[in-house]
Structure formats: C-alpha cells, structure tokens
Design a protein around this motif. Structure first.
Motif, PDB file in Angstrom:
ATOM      1  N   ASP A  60       2.145   9.853  14.416  1.00 31.21           N
ATOM      2  CA  ASP A  60       1.753  10.342  13.219  1.00 31.21           C
ATOM      3  C   ASP A  60       1.347   9.162  12.290  1.00 31.21           C
ATOM      4  O   ASP A  60       2.202   8.242  12.007  1.00 31.21           O
ATOM      5  N   ALA A  62       0.830   8.660   9.256  1.00 36.30           N
ATOM      6  CA  ALA A  62       1.368   8.655   7.938  1.00 36.30           C
ATOM      7  C   ALA A  62       2.853   8.001   8.144  1.00 36.30           C
ATOM      8  O   ALA A  62       3.392   7.252   7.483  1.00 36.30           O
ATOM      9  N   LEU A  66       4.567   4.563   6.499  1.00 33.73           N
ATOM     10  CA  LEU A  66       5.888   4.747   5.865  1.00 33.73           C
ATOM     11  C   LEU A  66       6.755   3.772   6.353  1.00 33.73           C
ATOM     12  O   LEU A  66       7.422   2.822   5.765  1.00 33.73           O
ATOM     13  N   ASP A 123      -2.710   5.910  -4.558  1.00 29.13           N
ATOM     14  CA  ASP A 123      -1.386   7.230  -4.106  1.00 29.13           C
ATOM     15  C   ASP A 123      -1.359   7.025  -2.515  1.00 29.13           C
ATOM     16  O   ASP A 123      -0.235   7.408  -2.319  1.00 29.13           O
ATOM     17  N   SER A 124      -2.437   6.671  -1.883  1.00 26.31           N
ATOM     18  CA  SER A 124      -2.371   6.671  -0.459  1.00 26.31           C
ATOM     19  C   SER A 124      -1.819   5.228  -0.079  1.00 26.31           C
ATOM     20  O   SER A 124      -1.979   4.986   0.907  1.00 26.31           O
ATOM     21  N   ARG A 125      -1.640   4.538  -1.045  1.00 27.34           N
ATOM     22  CA  ARG A 125      -0.894   2.931  -0.869  1.00 27.34           C
ATOM     23  C   ARG A 125      -2.145   2.411  -0.046  1.00 27.34           C
ATOM     24  O   ARG A 125      -1.539   1.310   0.811  1.00 27.34           O
TER      25      ARG A 125
ATOM     26  N   ASP B  60       3.857   8.795  -3.559  1.00 24.04           N
ATOM     27  CA  ASP B  60       3.580   8.060  -2.268  1.00 24.04           C
ATOM     28  C   ASP B  60       2.912   9.335  -1.511  1.00 24.04           C
ATOM     29  O   ASP B  60       3.896  10.123  -1.032  1.00 24.04           O
ATOM     30  N   ARG B  61       1.774   9.625  -1.552  1.00 29.26           N
ATOM     31  CA  ARG B  61       1.270  10.825  -0.824  1.00 29.26           C
ATOM     32  C   ARG B  61       1.592  10.910   0.728  1.00 29.26           C
ATOM     33  O   ARG B  61       1.844  12.058   1.041  1.00 29.26           O
ATOM     34  N   ALA B  62       1.473  10.020   1.319  1.00 28.43           N
ATOM     35  CA  ALA B  62       1.927  10.026   2.902  1.00 28.43           C
ATOM     36  C   ALA B  62       3.653  10.532   2.787  1.00 28.43           C
ATOM     37  O   ALA B  62       3.800  11.355   3.844  1.00 28.43           O
ATOM     38  N   ALA B  63       4.367   9.873   2.062  1.00 26.69           N
ATOM     39  CA  ALA B  63       5.731  10.211   1.969  1.00 26.69           C
ATOM     40  C   ALA B  63       5.890  11.487   1.655  1.00 26.69           C
ATOM     41  O   ALA B  63       6.788  12.398   2.115  1.00 26.69           O
ATOM     42  N   ARG B  65       3.675  14.005   1.909  1.00 25.84           N
ATOM     43  CA  ARG B  65       3.288  14.786   3.164  1.00 25.84           C
ATOM     44  C   ARG B  65       4.440  14.855   4.183  1.00 25.84           C
ATOM     45  O   ARG B  65       4.598  16.021   4.920  1.00 25.84           O
ATOM     46  N   LEU B  66       4.792  13.969   4.491  1.00 28.03           N
ATOM     47  CA  LEU B  66       5.926  13.839   5.658  1.00 28.03           C
ATOM     48  C   LEU B  66       6.915  14.840   5.370  1.00 28.03           C
ATOM     49  O   LEU B  66       7.620  15.547   6.087  1.00 28.03           O
TER      50      LEU B  66
END
Lengths: 340, 340
Positions: A60, A62, A66, A123-125, B60-63, B65-66
């Motif tokens: 994954d 994402a 992270l 926001d997607s870092r 944080d979008r990824a966080a 979503r996770l």
DNA sequence: TCATCTAGTACTCGTCCGCGC
DNA sequence: AGCGCGGACGAGTACTAGATG
C-alpha cells in the motif's frame, strides 16, 4: 463482474504481515526483502518474494509513505487541456522516476483553480511543487516556497526556481534556419503588445541585425485572424521568409496566402512558434520553434531534487534550449526573382 | 527560498494531536470537529477550528485514508495528450467531487503503458478504475474487474460497465441538422474500413434514408489527405451538404474546397465529427458532432459509485447523447441552383 | 570479537469504537 | 441522550537489541 463484499473490498487484501507469516520471517525482514534493501539473506529474499507472488501482494503506497516519514512525491499542477502541459507531464513522470521520485498530477480546474490543486498536493504531502505555466501571484508563490520547494516551469518569478526557454534563443533559431536557406529579407508578424510578443519581436530583430538581414515587422496579435490580416503586408514587403509570433498566427497567414495563390514554401517560407499540435497536422506541416518538453522536465525535476536531497538554498534560473521542428513550410530561397 | 531542515520538512508540521492539545480536546473530538461530523458541541467545534487555523493545520490525506479503512479514490487512466481525455478528466474531477469521491489521475505513458498506470492506481488503493479509451485486452479487463470495479469510457467490452456515445445517434444529429437547413442531397466521406468508420457510414445512410434524402458515399480514411482527395467526388455528387467521418477528414476537405473556390457554407455545408480542438480554430469554425465530456464523466462516476456504494453487480452499458456544435461551415441551402 | 541476519518494538497520522459521565 | 476520552487499529518502515556463526 466480481461479487465483492463491499467498497474497496479490502477484507481479503493480503498485507505485509500475511507475506511475512507465509515466508516465515518478521514483517520488518519482509519489508526489506521486497524493497530490495540490504539486510536479509538471499534465502530470505527468495522466500519473501515467492510468498508475495503467491498471495498477489502489493504494498500500500499510502501506508509506505506514511511509515517512511517522507513521500518522495513531486506535485505537479497543470492545465490539463494544454497539450504542451500534457507532454511536459509525461516527461516529468519519466524524469521523476529516474530520480527515484513519483509524480502526483493535479489539474487546475475551473472549479477549484490553481490554489485548489496546490492544496490537494500539499495535503498529499508532496515534498516539492512543480507549477506549469502558473498564474498565481508572485507573493503567493513566495509564501508557498517558504514551506515547500517550488519550481516554476515556463514562468519567471523573482527568488524562485525557474525552468524556461529563452525567447531570444528561439527567434535566433528561426532566423538562423531561414538565413541558412538563403533568405536575405525576412518579415515578422508580431503577437501584439504583450511581454512574450515583445521579446519575440526584439529577438527576431536582433538575430536579423546580426546577419545583416533586411526586416519588416507587421503588427499583429496571437490569433489566426491577425495572421490572415497580415498577409498583404508580408507579401508587399518583398520578404522571402516570415516568422510568425506563434502557430496560430502562422496558420491564419498560411490560409490567407493560399487564397492569394502564393506558393509556400516555393515563394515564401513560413516559420511558426510553439510547435503546437496544429503545426504537426498533415496538411499543414508547419516549421515551428518549440520548447523541448523532456529537457524542461529533466531540469525541473533536477531543481526539485537538488533542494530536497542536496539542500540547495539559492534559487536557480535554468534556460533550456528551444528546438526547431523543420517541416514543409520552409525551403531554400528561389533563385528566380519572385514575380507577382 | 525557505531554510528548511530537510526533505519534506515535516519536523514542524502540526498534527491532529497538536490541534487537539491547543483546543483542549482529544484527537478524536478534533477529528470529528474538523470533518464537520456529528458529535462535538458547537463550542468544541469552534475551538478546534480556531486552533487548526492558528496552526495552519491540514490533515494528511494518506493518513486519513489509511485510518478510514477506505480511500474513496477513483483511479483514472488516460492518454494525457489526448485533449478529449483531458476534458473528460476535468469533468470527472467535478463529478467525483459531487459524489464525495476524489480522482487520482495517472497517464498511460510510453514507458510503463496502461498496465503500469493501473498498477500504480491499484497500489494507491483506488476503489474503482475508470479507463478512458483503453486498449487493454478484454481478458485482462475482466480479470481486473473481478478485483476492483472497472468502468470503461468510450470502449465496449462484454460483461463490463461501459459509458459511450452511440455513433448512430451522432450521425442522426448531423443529418437532422443538415436536413433542417433544407439540404436534400448529402454526401459522406468515410473513414475507411474500421469498425467506427463503418458505424458512422451506416448511421449516415440510415438517417438519410429515413428522410428520403439522396446520398453519395465517398470512400476515405481518417486523415486530412483523404478528405482532400474526396473533394472532387463530393463536388461531382451534386450534394449541398457533406458529413465527414471525422474532423481531420473535414479539414482536408475544407482545404481542398477552398482551393477550388467553392464557397463554404454558401455552396456546400460541411459537418465534421469529434468536435476536436481543430474544429474550434477561429479560421476553421467547423460544425462538428462531439461527445459530451461532462455527461460521460457524470455517467462514469455514477456507475462506479453504484457498484461501490450501491452494491450493483450486473454490468451496465450507458449510452450518452452526443451534441452538435454548430459553427460556421453549415448554412441553409442556397435556393439558387449551384452553378459551376 | 565481529559481521550478518533477524525479531521486536516504537512510530507515522488519523479514524473508529467502546465506555464513562 | 449528548458529549468527550482513551486506546486500538490501519499498513507499513525505522531502529535497536540480540541471536547466530
């Protein structure tokens, strides 16, 4: 269709833990093995790889980002309908890949605008932002750059990293091409009074002057109509070659010339500017000065990576050489006197 | 430029915990407050919002979503240079937004191809895949769909969700337009022997037949040259209106007509197909049958969401109405007999 | 003693959920 | 019932300590 059990259907998606269990190693070891990192023995790598393949495991992204505490993501804001941006985006993908980064594309839409796109990317870092032909005000760009490295492509802004093509280089290329074909009197149809149009006009004049070539400048605008309207003046000038301010102007000009029965490129050579898809049309075949998307992309990625991994602090202005696409609208000057 | 301390410079980025601490609430409450979810009191929401604003916090979008256990991400594979795909992508962005989903765009590049793009999208845990004009083999598509819902745009495949425009509807639109302008004899320049070209030809013939309109079919190909080559036959046919198989054919045809001095649309009305950017050029102004990107996008998102949230299992084939863009190459039939 | 390999734990950043007040 | 807390959890990676030879 599948008979999945719900959105995402992640209930059955194998995780790293599954792979590790199957291979009889710890998740940490499995992670290293799958990434090809140093540590695990060859035997472990083998077993982990096999287990992953059996399970159809794919990490994954994402979650990886992270956990890795960095994303290696370069955010790109583009106007997606712009075919030049599209070419750049594709080239950026490759360039980023070569540098060990991934690109995250986000179009500046009507609805959310450029700043909406920037927000999503932030926001997607994304670790850096590559802005293609941005129209954001300079102070916003500066503020942005203070948080996240920004690289501008095709637009200047003081104090920021920039990658662009110099107009003077492009006009020089066009004039040199025409001069090499034996043309000794050239015309230029301008694009109006804007900055870019002005730079192209000055570049044209300077390049011609350096070679002792006679010039005629016809005022125009960045439109087909302006190109068509300029035709009589171009013909009257006695020039055997013309540089149009852009491809649209060239197209309008070609159209009008065709109506008057002027032979292109026999009696008059025409060079466009931008190397847009229009220039490439089969029945047009316009010789045109274009930017070099792969070169621009490589430079843009390099600048971003220098700031991220190299710690560079000072802004850099990279000038990429334009390229001339020679097609069917230019030819050596006819030795005969043009009779009309 | 910033004097950041390293790639990503996440050392100082505020987290939800920071916001919560500043607002004097727990992270859980802060999360709910920022998302506007039910639970926290108005006073808490106020304080959390203020704290987030003070800190410049953005989730944080990824966080997210996770943690949310679902991504609400729709993956889109497109050929980015294709301007039609670009328009679709933009429309998809809006449509997804309205449905509470986000779009993740990934171009099918030269290097990685379409399946490379699909892999990236799958690794990003997209919940559904929207493939624009895919060329992937049917069995691969079916296999893909078994894991993740797939919606095809502009290409049919048995057993899969599809959104497309019917060629018969498009040709009907064009013929109806010409018939309404009083034309009673029409010509069609075909696009060769392919499937799409065949459907357009049959559609044209059927639409004309329904109206008792006389027809002439001129064999061609999807190129400007073929359009130009068809000009004499079109003129000889006595038709006062022509439907070209696509815009490129129409452009070649217009070019050749101009050379013969034929007045368009005075003597001959010309309709193109695809409503490509070429048709929109100022000096061309080609009337053309086009697809409707917003409608296609809305339908594609709807299909994906139906499968994700609605649990639909049966594949659906959505036919979207084309639209006719009337520009400058069509006009009412001249009452005078065309003399030439 | 020293590499080499591995396990285990802490951590990333939010969201979900059970429970207390 | 309304509100809020604490902690588990999602899917990975980083780091440390220890086992093995």
């Amino acid at each position: 269709m599948s008979s999945s059990s719900g959105p995402g259907d992640q209930s059955r998606r194998p995780t790293l833990a599954d792979v590790a269990a199957r291979a009889g190693v710890s998740p940490g070891t499995a992670s290293l093995a799958l990434r090809g990192a140093a540590g695990p023995s060859a035997a472990s790598v083998q077993r982990v790889r096999a287990a992953a393949a059996d399970l159809g495991y794919r990490a994954d992204r994402a979650a990886s980002r992270l956990a890795a505490r960095r994303t290696r993501l370069l955010g790109v804001v583009l106007t997606i309908r712009n075919t030049f941006h599209a070419e750049l985006a594709e080239a950026l993908q490759d360039a980023a890949d070569d540098a060990g980064y991934q690109v995250l594309l986000h179009p500046a839409t009507e609805r959310a605008g450029e700043s909406g796109a920037v927000d999503v990317l932030l926001d997607s870092r994304c670790e850096a932002l590559l802005l293609l032909g941005t129209e954001l005000p300079a102070d916003q760009l500066t503020a942005l750059d203070a948080r996240t490295p920004v690289v501008l492509v095709g637009r200047r802004a003081p104090g920021l990293d920039v990658v662009r093509v110099d107009e003077a280089d492009g006009t020089e290329l066009a004039v040199a091409h025409l001069a090499n074909l034996g043309h000794t009197r050239l015309a230029h149809v301008t694009g109006g009074s804007g900055e870019v149009a002005g730079e192209r006009r000055e570049g044209f004049l300077a390049a011609a002057l350096r070679r002792g070539i006679g010039t005629t400048v016809v005022d125009g605008a960045f439109s087909e109509d302006a190109g068509a309207a300029a035709a009589p003046a171009v013909l009257a000038s006695g020039a055997s070659g013309v540089l149009a301010a852009n491809d649209r102007v060239a197209l309008g000009l070609l159209d009008a010339l065709r109506r008057t029965g002027t032979d292109v490129p026999g009696a008059l050579s025409v060079v466009g500017y931008d190397d847009s898809p229009l220039a490439r049309l089969g029945h047009v075949g316009l010789t045109s000065v274009g930017q070099d998307p792969p070169a621009l992309a490589a430079a843009a990625v390099r600048l971003a990576v220098e700031r991220l991994d190299g710690g560079r602090e000072q802004p850099v202005d990279v000038i990429v050489e334009p390229r001339l696409r020679v097609r069917a609208t230019t030819a050596t000057r006819d030795d005969e006197e043009r009779g009309r």
